[in-house]
Scaffold this motif. Structure first.
Motif, PDB file in Angstrom:
ATOM      1  N   LEU D  69      56.224  -4.150  16.875  1.00 61.29           N
ATOM      2  CA  LEU D  69      54.836  -4.497  16.701  1.00 61.29           C
ATOM      3  C   LEU D  69      53.833  -4.675  17.950  1.00 61.29           C
ATOM      4  O   LEU D  69      53.457  -5.615  18.333  1.00 61.29           O
ATOM      5  N   LYS D  71      50.247  -3.648  18.045  1.00 61.51           N
ATOM      6  CA  LYS D  71      49.759  -4.022  17.624  1.00 61.51           C
ATOM      7  C   LYS D  71      49.790  -5.993  17.361  1.00 61.51           C
ATOM      8  O   LYS D  71      50.774  -5.921  15.766  1.00 61.51           O
ATOM      9  N   ALA D  72      49.005  -6.640  17.491  1.00 63.15           N
ATOM     10  CA  ALA D  72      49.807  -7.683  16.511  1.00 63.15           C
ATOM     11  C   ALA D  72      48.955  -7.767  15.921  1.00 63.15           C
ATOM     12  O   ALA D  72      48.343  -7.446  15.002  1.00 63.15           O
ATOM     13  N   VAL D  73      49.285  -8.732  14.877  1.00 62.51           N
ATOM     14  CA  VAL D  73      49.887  -9.299  13.185  1.00 62.51           C
ATOM     15  C   VAL D  73      48.917 -10.441  13.075  1.00 62.51           C
ATOM     16  O   VAL D  73      50.105 -11.713  13.452  1.00 62.51           O
ATOM     17  N   ASN D  74      48.514 -10.442  12.068  1.00 62.60           N
ATOM     18  CA  ASN D  74      48.836 -11.855  11.506  1.00 62.60           C
ATOM     19  C   ASN D  74      49.793 -12.806  10.290  1.00 62.60           C
ATOM     20  O   ASN D  74      49.462 -13.026   9.635  1.00 62.60           O
ATOM     21  N   GLY D  75      50.704 -11.829   9.918  1.00 66.54           N
ATOM     22  CA  GLY D  75      52.021 -11.463   9.012  1.00 66.54           C
ATOM     23  C   GLY D  75      52.255 -10.836   9.280  1.00 66.54           C
ATOM     24  O   GLY D  75      52.272  -9.142   9.416  1.00 66.54           O
ATOM     25  N   VAL D  76      53.538 -10.391   8.602  1.00 65.28           N
ATOM     26  CA  VAL D  76      55.190  -9.106   8.436  1.00 65.28           C
ATOM     27  C   VAL D  76      54.839  -9.144   6.724  1.00 65.28           C
ATOM     28  O   VAL D  76      56.697  -8.863   6.814  1.00 65.28           O
TER      29      VAL D  76
END
Lengths: 273, 273, 273, 273, 273, 273
Positions: D69, D71-76
């Motif tokens: 990850l 690139k940072a994410v706001n959910g998986v």
């Protein structure tokens, strides 16, 4: 007597604040909108000598072209000349109103008054306001002389038409070159975009103020390579003064007494060759 | 004969490129480092008339104070005067070297030469280079006259000491005011930080170029409120010209022939009062 | 003989400079617009060996796909290979013109030539130019083979259709997978937006150059999860060379002599397994 | 059995997270610090086939060089392959730990392992970590061969020393040129700063991955003008794989079972000349 | 009687303006430095009711914690309550001085006064000023109660020690939890950095104002997972009022008459459960 | 049973993700789109106690208003409460879906539900979505009571209509002032733009949450100068809870079992006057 709010509305209609540049600071600097206004003084700069004139005459409102507080402040203490000016005005009950780049782009505006003083018939702005279909408002003006005349004669016309200042008028170009179409811009006009537009339009001469070495020298080199206007540099103050009576005329016919300051606020007080 | 690389090294030692402002463009504009250099011309501006002089004289190198390509380019086609200048120089085998803000801050540098021309004894820079403990290098110079003299006499001294230009010298301040300590800054000097430092130091007068209405008028208002220097505005070209012979002297004693251009490259060619 | 300005106008019409990416540097790098042009050489890269070829053949103009001065400069001294190239060209009177991303997006453009070389019938661009209603111009091309063929056979077709380079062709995907619709992009094509558009369009294979590990590996993982194209990576030079004869054909029928360089300017000169 | 927190502490000591690049994403991607860890698998890429291997073997922890990850994410959510990977790992109770640029700059780190595999004696990093006085840690490594050998022989050594991949090894330079000092950088190494430092150090050859046309071609032109290294381009995966057993050895002597994956995760599966 | 400049110097020494946050606006808002000062009123907010109190009492100076013009302005017309406040003050000859974040970080400062009011012995700041070796100044304070007491009793202590406001005191945490070490921060204290520092220090409770849902809820979830302070939220006004008499004491022993306003300027005037 | 993807589609239609604020993080946080969904729980906050409720009840999906991962992450390790929440949910096979600012601006949305709970007839949004011609969607709502009532009675209505929380309801304004038109904004509503729009519209009262000292105090000063609304501050949680049954109703009539959590997730657990 009208209130300050009523007088302000007259100027906001003629010079809408929303047309000012984003970096500019126009409108009321001090004053109570409910106060009555009997006397209004007009001047280019809110300098101390002008404040003296306003207070001695008993002005209720001073209208200037240049902002007192262009750089925003977090207070107006009388620890510097700007704060002291605010204290003097508020204590004397005199309001201060600025019409700056909104007066520049208006029609008629500051450069229209300059063009008129030089005897030019105005065609339109150098840089029209973005998003206006008719292209009538904007920065600077193009205009035409009734008859072509040599650059030397034109420069004498400029010197004779504007308030006399110590430093006079500077000219760059062949003095025999004929001048018919002229671009004018009241105030500092050596911005790259203005110079490019004047050159692209094929003007014979460009009259403005505060022309610095690099823009002026580059413009003359470019003119030598591929054509371009002669330059006529006048005092910043002198280029904008012709607008004052035009602004004062907005209040004509009412009960308000107006006065245009004739103090020369150009900073240069002597000149040597 | 020395190579261009050897000559460049002399100027890089006197005016280290790393001391130039981040926005500046100093060093070689064109030229082959392996080429031999017999003749070097010095001038303030790389304008067309100066290129003519260089090529007519057979210069192998032209050293100027002002950059030809301050704004970076992606090509040098001869579709404008700058590209044509590069073509003329490369075709004629003449290199072009710029020493601009690195020459301004050097010791001795551009403002030292200006101070010397005015008869001042230099004390130190107006704005010392950041991070230099001794504070010897930097922008502008403070200096002292051997004897105090009235501002009027000082302004005449300035006019008489520098190359004569059409527009002459502008003065702001009481002409009877005594002048002893003087700040000078070759080139455009109306930067807010410079003016503040000159005022904080209590100088009697400030000699520089390209002073515009707003900085000059604000400085005079501030002076009226709490003291500050008289202003003496000279042609940008004239303020920097005295440095040319100093730079040429760096090559003295070698086999290279040097010449200082006396072409006046101030853009103003006429003046009216 | 036509002037350089007339020849430049031909390329500007076919590849309008305004359609180049904002970061790109297209147009003339050097040359005099008034010079006459008799011989024009076309090449992918303005490297030293190509300059040799141009000067030995007596070219008056070199047209390349890749810019010499993509990063803007404040001078072109011969202290590095780029400045030396400018000196060699100006001294020999040979102009240099770049048509880069403006040639990529044109119709026909660089990717059309690549598609043609592979035997594809072109449908349209991968990323259409913004603001164009018809969607005909843009980056990359989608196309169709006359008949489906296995990925292995398609990769052999790619290898056989383009100039041979040392490093050859790399393939990612099941070699038995049928290929009918193909996306191609001359030059470096591993941009996230391009890969996403190719995947969204459901292409069977994507032919481009300079595919790095992370974009390629992510694309193959995404394909495993939810479908996506096989990847065919060719030499950057090889993917753009087919455009050269197309560009040269723009001058056909005139008096100008043209030549397409066959020098391989791919940097890789050997390959081991 | 040790907990995940204890195992993580071992890697954090060897590869301090604070030494990772600011844009990087290192450390735990999933996993419970209190969980017990019996089996640890090491791999370059957290791709689906590697997850299969980890879960089939019953790994409690997967250590990879590349972040899942970045690139940072706001959910998986399992709506794409990255979220599905997180779901598979959490559901199976397998943690995922990344040591990326912190493992690159460590001593010994990724490029040390690459240098060792090539038989080089390491001198120091190409780009030392800023602010470290001893200059031992940093990106890439310089090293020396015991004896000079021709570039051709050196390239064969590279091909023979690293995991075999479909696309093999690309070489740019004269194959007879002697090679003694070598720069290596595991992973993508065509960054402008890296190439400049390698050239400034006078290395004979530079071994790295993901070299694109423009950096490689510019480097070879610069080398032709003023000297510079030969280039040897290997698969990104192959250049980093030698680090895996070094990382696994950090857990040697404990109760944890380790395994180094030999799956080739280079995306290229076929190659044609 | 001392001048305003002399009084200002006293506050500048105790609360150096240079220690204020970069976004803050401290110092004189209006007033003439040469004016004599006989009466000084202290208040938290420069609201209209406080101006009434100042003018009715005949104050020459109003010292407030909160700035009137935090957002910088280009004028102070009486077209809004801020400009009217400036007009009222200047017309009445009353100066306005702000000591805000410079008073927060001082020692003793705003949070010292709050800690003192709660009976805490202060240990040091929550966030020490950067670059200060001794770590004595900074935002917020850690302190210790003479004896541990349950959170419920501590909250009653807080309510009883500060000026009573309509909305009272809000508490989050187990009321039986023992409290010994306490963090306090006068004013709005839900900044992420403050909360993290309080938690890292292991404080039992954190007393501050303007705690919003998300920071408070996140802090309580984090506390549930791995420990953290109970939260005690008081009125912003109430948390800063205890500093007023401390500031007034700076003028004790001189000829100036001081007065601390007891007007409650918390905006909430009623509360329902 | 429907799949998670089908349920998600229902919420995406009612609350289009593209209408969320750019800084927001809405949509799935975890979950497999192919999983079947039988039970859905609705709550304001994804806190630990709500996760407990979801897992104990056997929910397949938890829908919350507030995002768990508003700040993007590069991993979800169970080293903090957020990662632990993801582990708990994935291990239990429970998905998490967020509808935040997209539910705020929808019609009907969060503030519609709040207005309904207070007995208001909704007129339209406080800040309409940009670029929407009909102006029906947007942040906050204006509404009207059937009959005017004094502010004191209105505040009691607010307290009685919303879930009871420890800290209750705060009021600023004259309790006898009549209230007819009301602005409401679920969640934190002290943004400068919201307050200005409420004031410009002439609302009698504004009901929202998380009002801090400075915005509230400035609003009350502005109201004193030139009119403005009374303020009614409620718990953030309480202002948004009325939306939960509305959201649950979107699934009515299908085979999915829904439940609205009645856990109070306001962080304040006690209150003292």
């Amino acid at each position: 007597m009208p209130t300050l709010a009523e007088i302000t509305a007259v100027f906001d209609a003629a010079y809408p604040p929303a047309t000012a540049e984003p970096w500019d600071a126009v409108g009321l600097v001090c004053g109570d909108p409910a106060a009555e206004v009997g006397r209004v003084l007009f001047a280019v700069d809110p300098v101390d000598a002008v404040i003296d004139e306003a207070l001695e005459w008993g002005a209720d409102l001073l209208v200037t072209h240049h902002p007192l507080l262009l750089k925003a402040v977090n207070g107006v203490p009388a620890t510097n000349f700007k704060g002291r000016t605010v204290h003097r005005l508020i204590s004397a009950g005199c309001a201060l109103l600025t019409a700056h780049t909104n007066a520049d782009v208006a029609r008629p505006g500051v450069s229209d008054a300059l063009a008129l003083a030089l005897g030019l018939t105005v065609a339109g702005p150098i840089l029209p306001l973005r998003g206006e279909a008719d292209g009538l408002r904007g920065l600077g003006r193009f205009g035409t002389l009734p008859e072509p005349e040599p650059l030397g004669a034109f420069a004498e016309r400029v010197a004779a038409s504007l308030p006399r200042t110590s430093a006079g008028v500077r000219v760059s170009g062949d003095l025999d070159r004929p001048v018919r179409t002229v671009a004018v811009c009241g105030g500092a006009g050596d911005d790259r975009e203005l110079l490019a537009a004047v050159r692209a339009a094929g003007a014979d001469a460009y009259v403005t103020a505060d022309l610095r070495h690099h823009p002026a020298a580059e413009a003359m080199e470019a003119a030598r390579f591929g054509g371009g206007p002669a330059l006529v540099d006048v005092a910043h103050f002198a280029s904008e003064w012709p607008w004052l009576p035009v602004a004062a005329a907005l209040l004509a016919g009412g009960t308000v007494e107006t006065r245009v300051s004739t103090l020369v606020t150009d900073p240069w007080t002597a000149h040597l060759l």
